[in-house]
Design an enzyme around this catalytic site. Structure first.
Site, PDB file in Angstrom:
ATOM      1  N   ARG A 167       0.836  -1.218   0.000  1.00 36.95           N
ATOM      2  CA  ARG A 167       0.000   0.000   0.000  1.00 36.95           C
ATOM      3  C   ARG A 167       0.867   1.263   0.000  1.00 36.95           C
ATOM      4  NH1 ARG A 167      -2.823  -3.916  -0.565  1.00 36.95           N
ATOM      5  NH2 ARG A 167      -4.754  -4.367   0.551  1.00 36.95           N
ATOM      6  N   SER A 173     -10.733   0.465   3.761  1.00 35.26           N
ATOM      7  CA  SER A 173      -9.938   0.200   4.972  1.00 35.26           C
ATOM      8  C   SER A 173      -9.305   1.505   5.445  1.00 35.26           C
ATOM      9  CB  SER A 173      -8.817  -0.788   4.686  1.00 35.26           C
ATOM     10  OG  SER A 173      -9.349  -1.956   4.137  1.00 35.26           O
ATOM     11  N   GLU A 212      -4.385   4.306   6.314  1.00 35.06           N
ATOM     12  CA  GLU A 212      -4.204   4.109   4.872  1.00 35.06           C
ATOM     13  C   GLU A 212      -4.834   5.267   4.096  1.00 35.06           C
ATOM     14  OE1 GLU A 212      -4.955   0.080   3.215  1.00 35.06           O
ATOM     15  OE2 GLU A 212      -6.142   1.143   1.715  1.00 35.06           O
TER      16      GLU A 212
HETATM   17  P1  FAD Z   1      -8.588   9.531  -4.575  1.00 38.31           P
HETATM   18  O1  FAD Z   1      -9.270   9.140  -3.297  1.00 38.31           O
HETATM   19  O2  FAD Z   1      -9.244  10.529  -5.427  1.00 38.31           O
HETATM   20  O3  FAD Z   1      -7.111   9.995  -4.231  1.00 38.31           O
HETATM   21  C1  FAD Z   1      -6.298   9.244  -3.346  1.00 38.31           C
HETATM   22  C2  FAD Z   1      -4.923   9.921  -3.244  1.00 38.31           C
HETATM   23  O4  FAD Z   1      -4.250   9.824  -4.486  1.00 38.31           O
HETATM   24  C3  FAD Z   1      -5.006  11.417  -2.942  1.00 38.31           C
HETATM   25  O5  FAD Z   1      -3.866  11.762  -2.185  1.00 38.31           O
HETATM   26  C4  FAD Z   1      -4.947  12.052  -4.316  1.00 38.31           C
HETATM   27  O6  FAD Z   1      -4.447  13.369  -4.298  1.00 38.31           O
HETATM   28  C5  FAD Z   1      -4.012  11.118  -5.042  1.00 38.31           C
HETATM   29  N1  FAD Z   1      -4.277  11.001  -6.472  1.00 38.31           N
HETATM   30  C6  FAD Z   1      -5.418  10.516  -7.052  1.00 38.31           C
HETATM   31  N2  FAD Z   1      -5.281  10.506  -8.379  1.00 38.31           N
HETATM   32  C7  FAD Z   1      -4.044  10.976  -8.661  1.00 38.31           C
HETATM   33  C8  FAD Z   1      -3.310  11.228  -9.860  1.00 38.31           C
HETATM   34  N3  FAD Z   1      -3.834  10.975 -11.064  1.00 38.31           N
HETATM   35  N4  FAD Z   1      -2.067  11.751  -9.765  1.00 38.31           N
HETATM   36  C9  FAD Z   1      -1.522  12.021  -8.562  1.00 38.31           C
HETATM   37  N5  FAD Z   1      -2.163  11.826  -7.392  1.00 38.31           N
HETATM   38  C10 FAD Z   1      -3.399  11.301  -7.441  1.00 38.31           C
HETATM   39  N6  FAD Z   1      -7.852   0.026  -1.936  1.00 38.31           N
HETATM   40  C11 FAD Z   1      -7.113  -1.089  -2.145  1.00 38.31           C
HETATM   41  O7  FAD Z   1      -5.895  -1.004  -2.323  1.00 38.31           O
HETATM   42  N7  FAD Z   1      -7.706  -2.310  -2.163  1.00 38.31           N
HETATM   43  C12 FAD Z   1      -9.034  -2.493  -1.991  1.00 38.31           C
HETATM   44  O8  FAD Z   1      -9.518  -3.609  -2.031  1.00 38.31           O
HETATM   45  C13 FAD Z   1      -9.837  -1.333  -1.740  1.00 38.31           C
HETATM   46  N8  FAD Z   1     -11.166  -1.432  -1.514  1.00 38.31           N
HETATM   47  C14 FAD Z   1     -11.912  -0.311  -1.238  1.00 38.31           C
HETATM   48  C15 FAD Z   1     -13.276  -0.459  -0.978  1.00 38.31           C
HETATM   49  C16 FAD Z   1     -14.053   0.656  -0.711  1.00 38.31           C
HETATM   50  C17 FAD Z   1     -15.519   0.469  -0.415  1.00 38.31           C
HETATM   51  C18 FAD Z   1     -13.461   1.952  -0.731  1.00 38.31           C
HETATM   52  C19 FAD Z   1     -14.301   3.172  -0.476  1.00 38.31           C
HETATM   53  C20 FAD Z   1     -12.103   2.092  -0.977  1.00 38.31           C
HETATM   54  C21 FAD Z   1     -11.300   0.964  -1.225  1.00 38.31           C
HETATM   55  N9  FAD Z   1      -9.933   1.062  -1.478  1.00 38.31           N
HETATM   56  C22 FAD Z   1      -9.183  -0.063  -1.730  1.00 38.31           C
HETATM   57  C23 FAD Z   1      -9.264   2.378  -1.466  1.00 38.31           C
HETATM   58  C24 FAD Z   1      -9.380   3.135  -2.822  1.00 38.31           C
HETATM   59  O9  FAD Z   1     -10.407   2.619  -3.596  1.00 38.31           O
HETATM   60  C25 FAD Z   1      -8.082   3.058  -3.614  1.00 38.31           C
HETATM   61  O10 FAD Z   1      -7.018   3.584  -2.874  1.00 38.31           O
HETATM   62  C26 FAD Z   1      -8.187   3.814  -4.948  1.00 38.31           C
HETATM   63  O11 FAD Z   1      -7.045   3.569  -5.730  1.00 38.31           O
HETATM   64  C27 FAD Z   1      -8.360   5.322  -4.765  1.00 38.31           C
HETATM   65  O12 FAD Z   1      -8.646   5.879  -6.028  1.00 38.31           O
HETATM   66  P2  FAD Z   1      -9.313   7.311  -6.197  1.00 38.31           P
HETATM   67  O13 FAD Z   1      -9.273   7.641  -7.642  1.00 38.31           O
HETATM   68  O14 FAD Z   1     -10.631   7.320  -5.543  1.00 38.31           O
HETATM   69  O15 FAD Z   1      -8.276   8.197  -5.395  1.00 38.31           O
HETATM   70  P1  NAP Z   2     -10.243 -10.866   4.686  1.00 41.34           P
HETATM   71  O1  NAP Z   2     -10.274 -11.768   3.499  1.00 41.34           O
HETATM   72  O2  NAP Z   2     -11.277 -11.012   5.747  1.00 41.34           O
HETATM   73  O3  NAP Z   2      -8.799 -10.976   5.364  1.00 41.34           O
HETATM   74  C1  NAP Z   2      -8.461 -10.166   6.486  1.00 41.34           C
HETATM   75  C2  NAP Z   2      -7.049  -9.676   6.337  1.00 41.34           C
HETATM   76  O4  NAP Z   2      -6.165 -10.775   6.422  1.00 41.34           O
HETATM   77  C3  NAP Z   2      -6.871  -9.019   5.011  1.00 41.34           C
HETATM   78  O5  NAP Z   2      -6.795  -7.662   5.221  1.00 41.34           O
HETATM   79  C4  NAP Z   2      -5.621  -9.645   4.424  1.00 41.34           C
HETATM   80  O6  NAP Z   2      -4.547  -8.747   4.281  1.00 41.34           O
HETATM   81  C5  NAP Z   2      -5.217 -10.742   5.388  1.00 41.34           C
HETATM   82  N1  NAP Z   2      -5.216 -12.028   4.663  1.00 41.34           N
HETATM   83  C6  NAP Z   2      -6.272 -12.846   4.458  1.00 41.34           C
HETATM   84  N2  NAP Z   2      -5.873 -13.968   3.814  1.00 41.34           N
HETATM   85  C7  NAP Z   2      -4.546 -13.836   3.593  1.00 41.34           C
HETATM   86  C8  NAP Z   2      -3.551 -14.651   2.976  1.00 41.34           C
HETATM   87  N3  NAP Z   2      -3.849 -15.848   2.463  1.00 41.34           N
HETATM   88  N4  NAP Z   2      -2.275 -14.183   2.923  1.00 41.34           N
HETATM   89  C9  NAP Z   2      -1.966 -12.991   3.436  1.00 41.34           C
HETATM   90  N5  NAP Z   2      -2.861 -12.166   4.030  1.00 41.34           N
HETATM   91  C10 NAP Z   2      -4.124 -12.582   4.123  1.00 41.34           C
HETATM   92  O7  NAP Z   2     -10.211  -9.331   4.212  1.00 41.34           O
HETATM   93  P2  NAP Z   2     -11.370  -8.384   3.697  1.00 41.34           P
HETATM   94  O8  NAP Z   2     -11.472  -7.256   4.623  1.00 41.34           O
HETATM   95  O9  NAP Z   2     -12.588  -9.158   3.336  1.00 41.34           O
HETATM   96  O10 NAP Z   2     -10.708  -7.809   2.358  1.00 41.34           O
HETATM   97  C11 NAP Z   2     -10.431  -8.679   1.278  1.00 41.34           C
HETATM   98  C12 NAP Z   2      -9.320  -8.110   0.428  1.00 41.34           C
HETATM   99  O11 NAP Z   2      -9.725  -6.852  -0.120  1.00 41.34           O
HETATM  100  C13 NAP Z   2      -8.032  -7.852   1.212  1.00 41.34           C
HETATM  101  O12 NAP Z   2      -6.938  -8.139   0.390  1.00 41.34           O
HETATM  102  C14 NAP Z   2      -8.094  -6.382   1.511  1.00 41.34           C
HETATM  103  O13 NAP Z   2      -6.807  -5.784   1.594  1.00 41.34           O
HETATM  104  C15 NAP Z   2      -8.851  -5.827   0.308  1.00 41.34           C
HETATM  105  N6  NAP Z   2      -9.628  -4.630   0.702  1.00 41.34           N
HETATM  106  C16 NAP Z   2      -8.950  -3.470   0.835  1.00 41.34           C
HETATM  107  C17 NAP Z   2      -9.632  -2.323   1.175  1.00 41.34           C
HETATM  108  C18 NAP Z   2      -8.904  -1.009   1.238  1.00 41.34           C
HETATM  109  O14 NAP Z   2      -9.547   0.024   1.344  1.00 41.34           O
HETATM  110  N7  NAP Z   2      -7.598  -0.997   1.164  1.00 41.34           N
HETATM  111  C19 NAP Z   2     -10.992  -2.349   1.421  1.00 41.34           C
HETATM  112  C20 NAP Z   2     -11.631  -3.569   1.323  1.00 41.34           C
HETATM  113  C21 NAP Z   2     -10.947  -4.712   0.958  1.00 41.34           C
HETATM  114  P3  NAP Z   2      -4.321  -7.755   2.996  1.00 41.34           P
HETATM  115  O15 NAP Z   2      -5.211  -6.622   3.253  1.00 41.34           O
HETATM  116  O16 NAP Z   2      -2.894  -7.430   3.129  1.00 41.34           O
HETATM  117  O17 NAP Z   2      -4.669  -8.494   1.774  1.00 41.34           O
END
Ligand code: FAD
Ligand code: NAP
Length: 338
Positions: A164, A238, A334
């Protein structure tokens, strides 16, 4: 026609649904237009790039010029026997791009289905889910460097991708606008099914030899059943990263908390699900007025109606403190705070 609109509400441009107002705002649809805007900035205020607003918590009206990324286009640039290279406009919606890959049998991104936001934000925090990180499919990232006032390209190995993390979220934070991302995708699938409940979901669907579309469907099904839809409840996904701790510390914690879940990162580092720590500290489902911690997913802080960002930020501070006092682990946020 003014280049910048003034006093623009961002309510519908951030998934936390914070009702903040930007002093200056413009859509960016091309690199040429970006250059033009950059040469005619109305004030000295910093620039803030907004994609889908799904990883941002506004705690006040941003004292910045908002550039809303709308650079579109998916272009094939080369092909080999095994791979295909696509140059994608940073303003493309991430999930639409994934769907486009599925339709055209371009494999790799299926586990990253249904992540909100734009293509340009994907490299920012090296988006990841279900055992896949976008860094494994990025060839290079092109961006405008505000300081050098020129377009630059970084190759994958120059982006300092981590869990991340990337150079764009650290050293270059607030100093660039990503305009294009070039992906290298597989022509033959290399499915990742061992993570979480993907295999269980495929079993439920009675699928024995899954295609990339089947895997995407399984991921979409799991995500839709677990995660709050930002269209219904404001959230930024998250709120915290999963902490990675020393193996020595983990062994001590395991003695005290035998149920603590863990995932091995390396010989000396262990990842602990932040959701388990937060839930164990008693926060899951916590609600104060119009904000709180989601009842099914303790990692997600939510805005039930018209909460303010400062309340959610303060809640995150309380969670960090209480998790620390119980486990001596400091959670890192995050979500980007502005
Ligand atoms: P924004 O929220 O608009 O911006 C995020 C940051 O990036 C800000 O600092 C912004 O200034 C910067 N930025 C955006 N675009 C640019 C650009 N073109 N150039 C330079 N800077 C920029 N993330 C995960 O990694 N895994 C997931 O599974 C995941 N699941 C999610 C589920 C939900 C329900 C939600 C709400 C979020 C989730 N996220 C997840 C987080 C999010 O979706 C990601 O981080 C996504 O990439 C953000 O994109 P955005 O365009 O909305 O960014
Ligand atoms: P989950 O499957 O319930 O698992 C809980 C956590 O355990 C996850 O965050 C994941 O870490 C870790 N995990 C589970 N299985 C794993 C494996 N086999 N090896 C290593 N790590 C493992 O998680 P969840 O909340 O439903 O989310 C599912 C996936 O979507 C995850 O990868 C999560 O990161 C992603 N997600 C991200 C966001 C966001 O905003 N960043 C939001 C929703 C979902 P990791 O997170 O490192 O994978």
């Amino acid at each position: 026609m003014h280049l910048f609109q003034q006093n623009v509400s961002l309510l519908h441009l951030n998934t936390f649904k914070m009702n903040v107002v930007a002093p200056y705002f413009s859509e960016v649809t091309s690199e040429e237009q970006l250059l033009h805007l950059y040469n005619h900035l109305p004030t000295e205020k910093p620039l803030l790039i907004l994609g889908g607003g799904s990883n941002i918590l506004f705690t006040q009206d941003p004292d910045a010029i908002i550039l809303h990324n709308q650079i579109k286009g998916i272009q094939k640039i080369k092909e080999s026997n095994t791979h295909i290279w696509l140059r994608v406009g940073a303003g493309e919606v991430w999930h639409s791009f994934v769907l486009n890959c599925l339709e055209n049998n371009r494999a790799g991104l299926e586990n990253l289905s249904l992540i909100p936001g734009t293509v340009g934000a994907a490299p920012m925090q090296n988006i990841g889910a279900y055992g896949v990180e976008v860094k494994d499919f990025i060839e290079e990232v092109r961006f405008f460097d505000f300081k050098l006032q020129e377009f630059r390209t970084l190759k994958n190995n120059e982006c300092n991708f981590g869990y991340r993390e990337s150079i764009f979220k650290k050293e270059l934070k607030g100093k660039t606008m990503i305009t294009y991302v070039t992906f290298r995708l597989n022509k033959s699938p290399d499915l990742k099914l061992t993570y979480g409940t993907i295999q269980d979901e495929l079993d439920k669907m009675k699928i024995q030899n899954p295609s990339i579309q089947d895997v995407a469907n399984a991921v979409i099904q799991i995500r839709s059943s677990k995660l709050p839809d930002p269209k219904i409840i404001g959230n930024g996904g998250s709120f915290f990263k999963n902490p990675e701790i020393e193996y020595k510390q983990f062994i001590e914690l395991k003695k005290k908390f035998p149920a603590i879940p863990s995932f091995k990162v390396s010989e000396s580092i262990v990842k602990i699900p932040a959701a388990w720590l937060i839930e164990s500290a008693g926060w899951k489902g916590y609600r104060k007025g119009n904000y709180g911690v989601h009842k099914n997913q303790a990692l997600v802080l939510v805005n039930y109606s018209d909460a303010i960002g400062e309340d959610i930020l303060n809640l995150s501070k309380d969670i960090i403190e209480s998790v620390y006092s119980l486990f001596q682990i400091t959670l890192q946020r995050e979500v980007n705070i502005f």
